[in-house]
Design an enzyme around this catalytic site. Structure first.
Site, short mmCIF file in Angstrom:
data_model
loop_
_atom_site.label_atom_id
_atom_site.label_comp_id
_atom_site.label_asym_id
_atom_site.label_seq_id
_atom_site.Cartn_x
_atom_site.Cartn_y
_atom_site.Cartn_z
N ASN A 210 38.96 35.24 51.45
CA ASN A 210 40.23 34.96 50.76
C ASN A 210 40.82 36.27 50.26
O ASN A 210 40.24 37.34 50.45
CB ASN A 210 40.01 33.96 49.62
CG ASN A 210 39.04 34.49 48.60
OD1 ASN A 210 39.30 35.49 47.95
ND2 ASN A 210 37.90 33.84 48.46
N PHE A 323 37.00 31.06 35.70
CA PHE A 323 38.39 31.33 36.07
C PHE A 323 38.94 30.14 36.86
O PHE A 323 38.19 29.42 37.52
CB PHE A 323 38.47 32.60 36.94
CG PHE A 323 38.63 33.85 36.13
CD1 PHE A 323 37.60 34.28 35.30
CD2 PHE A 323 39.81 34.58 36.16
CE1 PHE A 323 37.73 35.43 34.52
CE2 PHE A 323 39.96 35.72 35.39
CZ PHE A 323 38.92 36.15 34.57
N LYS A 337 38.26 22.05 34.70
CA LYS A 337 37.14 22.90 35.14
C LYS A 337 36.23 23.26 33.97
O LYS A 337 35.01 23.36 34.13
CB LYS A 337 37.68 24.15 35.84
CG LYS A 337 38.19 23.81 37.24
CD LYS A 337 38.87 24.93 37.97
CE LYS A 337 39.52 24.35 39.23
NZ LYS A 337 40.27 25.32 40.00
N LYS A 341 32.48 21.93 34.46
CA LYS A 341 31.50 23.01 34.73
C LYS A 341 30.83 23.51 33.45
O LYS A 341 30.12 24.50 33.48
CB LYS A 341 32.20 24.15 35.47
CG LYS A 341 32.85 23.71 36.79
CD LYS A 341 33.34 24.87 37.60
CE LYS A 341 34.19 24.41 38.78
NZ LYS A 341 34.33 25.45 39.80
#
Ligand code: CTP
Length: 404
Positions: A210, A323, A337, A341
């Protein structure tokens, strides 16, 4: 830590460019100010390119219209935003004006408004240096507690040989680092930072990756090291040089990155996952280069392990910062997130907008924090953003301890 670097007008002004680079490399955020005379020797653009920030060139340069008030108080803002003022080269004239408290341009006005650490690196002709007026001014400045980086002996631009040559930029940077020791608020922390993309091989010559440049993660590592932390940077394939004073572990795939992070988790007090980890890897990596045919080719992909989520499960009382690079619904996605997480903070940034995100030198992020706060930070260089992230991380840890 933020440094204001004042550049005086002398032939040595070009060496201040190298100094600015060395300071940035050591993790300082550098705001350059040039006197009018300095601009005769070097162009502000040189410094702007090295630091990624606009150079301040004069007290009233932008006076007029709506900007009058803001530019008139700009020196106060710069004085408040920076913890150290370095002047290199400090000419005989600047030393005299500092010693006597004259405020005739931006740099001397800033000096008067400044309450932090001052480092002065003089450079001038030998006779000017030896002149009793200069020596008396230096004595005054020393008594104020300023650090004077003595000039070196050598052949000077004016043809004379003797003391007066600007100290080597490395020496000035080393003295600045030593003076900054007082501001090492991450001393004793062991921080693991991940950065860059991962590469997932297809065959021996091809891979899926990426557009992450690694700049944000490298800035985080650099900022943490400058503030005294012991930093391990687990980096995917990027072209950036190793940050000063940081242990860099170079990895390639998501699986390599996971292994390196897990090996260093035990000792870590803060983990920052800035890497753009691949979500999938190729199921059957070809052992030989795939040959072209006229047929459609499909690749089978398997999900990678979510390193952040795994760390979230095992983190204990370590501070975990994730992030979230999003193209929409930034805060909601970052919050999701954070919950799924088990992070303490998620740094959200919109990608695909102008001048920020993956390859840019600047970033504009929103912090979503476990305490419920949502903090939108202004657009700034990645190094500044990195420092703000650690400022908020330290505050958050205090708040979490207080709530226990
Ligand atoms: N991350 C990770 N391991 C992965 C994938 C992501 O550790 N295999 C981490 C990243 O380092 C980052 C965070 O998870 O800190 C968010 O990554 P992002 O790609 O934005 O999110 P995803 O979890 O992949 O979610 P989605 O694809 O739904 O956006």
């Amino acid at each position: 830590m933020n440094i204001a670097l004042g550049v005086g007008g002398g032939i040595a002004a070009y060496k201040a460019a190298e100094l600015a680079r060395l300071l940035e490399e050591r993790g300082f955020v550098v705001q350059v100010l040039m006197t009018e005379a300095a601009q005769q020797f070097v162009r502000p653009l040189t410094f702007a390119a090295l630091t990624g920030r606009k150079v301040i060139t004069d007290l009233f340069a932008s006076a007029g219209g709506e900007e009058t008030l803001s530019s008139a108080v700009e020196h106060i803002r710069v004085a408040q935003d920076n913890q150290m003022l370095i002047v290199a080269p400090a000419t005989a004239d600047l030393l005299a004006r500092f010693a006597h408290g004259l405020a005739s341009d931006f740099l001397t006005t800033l000096y008067l408004a400044f309450t932090g650490t001052v480092v002065l690196a003089p450079a001038m002709n030998t006779n000017m240096w030896r002149h009793p007026a200069t020596q008396a001014n230096l004595e005054t400045l020393r008594r104020r507690g300023h650090h004077i980086v003595e000039p070196e002996e050598g052949h000077l631009a004016c043809g004379m040989t003797g003391p007066g040559r600007l100290a080597q930029p490395e020496r000035i940077a080393a003295i600045a680092s030593a003076a900054a020791v007082q501001l090492r608020d991450l001393e004793g922390e062991r921080i693991v930072v991940t950065a860059g993309p991962t590469e997932e091989p297809i065959d021996p010559v091809r891979f899926i990756s990426n557009r992450s440049s690694g700049k944000m993660g490298y800035s985080l590592a650099q900022a943490a090291a400058a503030r005294g932390a012991d930093v391990v940077l687990v980096s995917g394939p990027v072209t950036l040089p190793d940050p000063y004073g940081v242990t860099v572990l170079r990895v390639r795939t998501a699986s390599d990155m996971r292994q390196a992070v897990m090996e260093h988790l035990k000792d870590a007090s803060i983990i920052v996952k800035a890497a753009a980890v691949a979500d999938y890897h190729v199921a059957n990596v070809a052992s030989r280069k795939l040959k072209k045919t006229a047929m459609r080719l499909s690749l089978e992909l398997d999900p990678t392990v979510d390193i952040l989520a795994e760390v979230g499960q095992k983190k204990g009382d370590r501070l975990l910062i994730g992030f979230a690079a999003e193209t929409e619904n930034l805060v909601a996605e970052a919050r999701r997130k954070m919950e799924t997480k088990n992070c303490d903070m998620v740094v959200g940034n919109l990608v695909g907008t102008d001048g920020t995100g993956f390859e840019a030198d600047q970033n504009e992020v929103t912090l979503v924090v476990r305490t419920g706060d949502v903090i939108k930070l202004p657009r700034a260089t990645k190094l500044e953003v990195a420092n703000w992230i650690f400022d908020h991380a330290l505050k958050l840890r205090l708040a979490l301890h207080a709530a226990q």
